[in-house]
Structures are given as structure tokens and as C-alpha cells.
Design an enzyme around this catalytic site. Sequence first.
Site, PDB file in Angstrom:
ATOM      1  N   HIS A 189       0.833  -1.211   0.000  1.00 17.22           N
ATOM      2  CA  HIS A 189       0.000   0.000   0.000  1.00 17.22           C
ATOM      3  C   HIS A 189       0.866   1.260   0.000  1.00 17.22           C
ATOM      4  O   HIS A 189       0.559   2.238  -0.693  1.00 17.22           O
ATOM      5  CB  HIS A 189      -0.941   0.017   1.200  1.00 17.22           C
ATOM      6  CG  HIS A 189      -1.863  -1.157   1.247  1.00 17.22           C
ATOM      7  ND1 HIS A 189      -2.615  -1.463   2.361  1.00 17.22           N
ATOM      8  CD2 HIS A 189      -2.152  -2.112   0.322  1.00 17.22           C
ATOM      9  CE1 HIS A 189      -3.324  -2.557   2.112  1.00 17.22           C
ATOM     10  NE2 HIS A 189      -3.051  -2.956   0.885  1.00 17.22           N
ATOM     11  N   HIS A 230      -9.296  -2.075  -4.936  1.00 14.33           N
ATOM     12  CA  HIS A 230      -8.188  -2.348  -4.027  1.00 14.33           C
ATOM     13  C   HIS A 230      -7.199  -3.313  -4.660  1.00 14.33           C
ATOM     14  O   HIS A 230      -5.982  -3.188  -4.459  1.00 14.33           O
ATOM     15  CB  HIS A 230      -8.663  -2.915  -2.684  1.00 14.33           C
ATOM     16  CG  HIS A 230      -7.506  -3.117  -1.748  1.00 14.33           C
ATOM     17  ND1 HIS A 230      -6.922  -2.079  -1.057  1.00 14.33           N
ATOM     18  CD2 HIS A 230      -6.770  -4.228  -1.458  1.00 14.33           C
ATOM     19  CE1 HIS A 230      -5.895  -2.535  -0.368  1.00 14.33           C
ATOM     20  NE2 HIS A 230      -5.784  -3.835  -0.595  1.00 14.33           N
ATOM     21  N   ASP A 256      -3.249  -2.683  -5.096  1.00 10.31           N
ATOM     22  CA  ASP A 256      -2.178  -3.632  -4.790  1.00 10.31           C
ATOM     23  C   ASP A 256      -1.250  -3.820  -5.983  1.00 10.31           C
ATOM     24  O   ASP A 256      -0.023  -3.869  -5.838  1.00 10.31           O
ATOM     25  CB  ASP A 256      -2.767  -4.992  -4.408  1.00 10.31           C
ATOM     26  CG  ASP A 256      -3.241  -5.062  -2.961  1.00 10.31           C
ATOM     27  OD1 ASP A 256      -2.869  -4.179  -2.162  1.00 10.31           O
ATOM     28  OD2 ASP A 256      -3.972  -6.016  -2.632  1.00 10.31           O
ATOM     29  N   HIS A 296      -0.508 -10.984  -5.032  1.00  7.94           N
ATOM     30  CA  HIS A 296       0.877 -10.545  -4.904  1.00  7.94           C
ATOM     31  C   HIS A 296       1.861 -11.534  -5.523  1.00  7.94           C
ATOM     32  O   HIS A 296       2.852 -11.128  -6.130  1.00  7.94           O
ATOM     33  CB  HIS A 296       1.220 -10.319  -3.437  1.00  7.94           C
ATOM     34  CG  HIS A 296       0.364  -9.285  -2.773  1.00  7.94           C
ATOM     35  ND1 HIS A 296       0.314  -7.980  -3.195  1.00  7.94           N
ATOM     36  CD2 HIS A 296      -0.481  -9.368  -1.717  1.00  7.94           C
ATOM     37  CE1 HIS A 296      -0.522  -7.292  -2.424  1.00  7.94           C
ATOM     38  NE2 HIS A 296      -1.021  -8.115  -1.523  1.00  7.94           N
TER      39      HIS A 296
END
Length: 310
Positions: A80, A239, A243, A266
Site C-alpha cells: 500500500h 483495491h 495492490d 501478490h
Amino acid sequence: MIKQRTVKNKVRATGVGVHLGLRVEMTIRPAAPNTGIVFCRTDMPGAPTVRAHALNVNDTRMSTRIEDGQTGANVATVEHLMSAFAGLGIDNAYVDLNAVEVPIMDGSAAPFVFLMQAAGIEEQAPAKKYIRVKKTIELKDKDKLVRLEPFNGFKLKFSIAFDHPVFHGRQNEVEVDFAETPFVKEVARARTFGFTHEVEAMRQAGLGRGGSLDNVIVIDDFHVLNPDGLRTEDEFVKHKALDAVGDLYMLGHPLIGAFTGVKSGHAMNNQLVRALLADETAYEMVTFDRRDELPGAFGVMSLSTAPQPV
């Protein structure tokens, strides 16, 4: 010439780490040109450092974690804050932490953006370096996909799919061209989210100990539990885009290209960045002498230094 940027003054914040639940004091301070984003563990002997870079990523379970094998410094949940650095066009900064994890704040990038706008943003003499994608790189894992392809700007397309009532009938795909859409207004405020049925498994894995309704959108079997609900109808997928912006900035430079993510996280984001860096024919480093040469996305993303409500 388009120049590198750093923060003008030190800025401090205190919070909690979402996964380990530890109280964290963080200071963001200026760094010299060509430093990159460097984290400093002030709680460890000698205050060792680790540079934010894709090749230093060593764990992607529920967040992006980096470690320097030589210094021993490691930092969790950097995505973030990295997204905020990318959104404000900041190339160089030190981030001092007295614990292993970046504070989660409200679960979005917005508090970090506001902190750095309050600190001010300063141009530096050397030219800013960009990584321009020259050919398509794509990775697949069953129904998941990540792709980078040439594009004269910075654009993300992301889609999610959860078999859950909260997601049914909701906008679960977003495409953001940062030449048209300001990062601060449209992406930075989107918060992370999690499911109550995952909490026990996360706790057993040593994760999620600092999560609460103050910093996570919490979803039970049927509803969003946060009293104020969602900030936007597409907050979940935005969101994921937030990311991805942070994970892509682990290249160490702004990216000129288009990213597509389908149900990725991720781990796949990092694998894609590594795949790009491993193929020297897939990208080139570029600088710009004049602002009118700069892809429009970076003029929009690099906002004024004045604090703005986020």
C-alpha cells in the site's frame, strides 16, 4: 527534463501492523537521487536496510514482504505504501520502521498519500528513469492470469471473481487509464478486505492479528460488517488494482505499459515483474527531456505537493 522526486521533509505516523498486530512507528524521509525506496529497520542492531525491489520479495502470503539477504533486514506489507509512492511519482525515500511491518493505517493507500503531500514533494537534479514495456509478457495459472504489454502510458485492467453473495451483481472488473483517472481520487482510497471464515486459518498461520473493522473491510457469510459500508461500489476490485500498482512499482521505476490481472494476487504480480526483468528484450529504460514527450498518465499521477483530502 523530467526529474526524479523525493519528499521534501520528514513525516511520521504511528499505527498497527495488520498481520502481526505490532505497534509501528514509521518515518518517511528524503533520500538522495538514485537511492530508490529503501526501508530501514531501526529496531534491529545497526539499523539494516532493504531496498524495495522485486528481486528482494521473499513472501507473498496475503501481502508483499521483502528481505535483504546480506543485511538481514526484512519488512512486510509494503504494497500500500509502495502504491502511494507510485501514485505521487516519488522515486527516492527512506522509510524508517521500528517493527517488521508497515502500519496498515485504514487499509488503503490514502493516509500515506496525505502524509507525503503534507511533507511536500521535491524535484531532484537527475532525470527520472522509466521502464517501458517493449513486448508482451504473460503468465497463467489455471483460471488466473497476469499480463504486461506495450502501451504509451500506464493502464491497469483487473477482474475478480468470488462465489459470495456480497460480490454477486457488483462491479468486479475495473479498467483504469491513469492519463484520465487520478490515482488519489479513484484508487488510493480503496481498502483491503477479508472474510470472517478465513480468520482462524490466518491466525494459525500468524497472520491477520492486527486486523479490525478500522483497517479491513470484513465480510461474513452474507454481508459487509463495517458500519459505514463501502466507500465505492467497486471498492473490492479497485483495491486489487491498488495492490497491483504497488507490486509493479517494485520494478524500482515507473512503468510505461498496460497491466492485466485476472484473479491474481501478490505472488503472480511479483512473478510477472521478475519475468519482465529477466528478459532484456522485453523492456528498455527511458528518460524524457520535455514534459510534452511524457505519457499523459504520469502528468496526472504526479499531483501537486499541496495536501489534499483523500
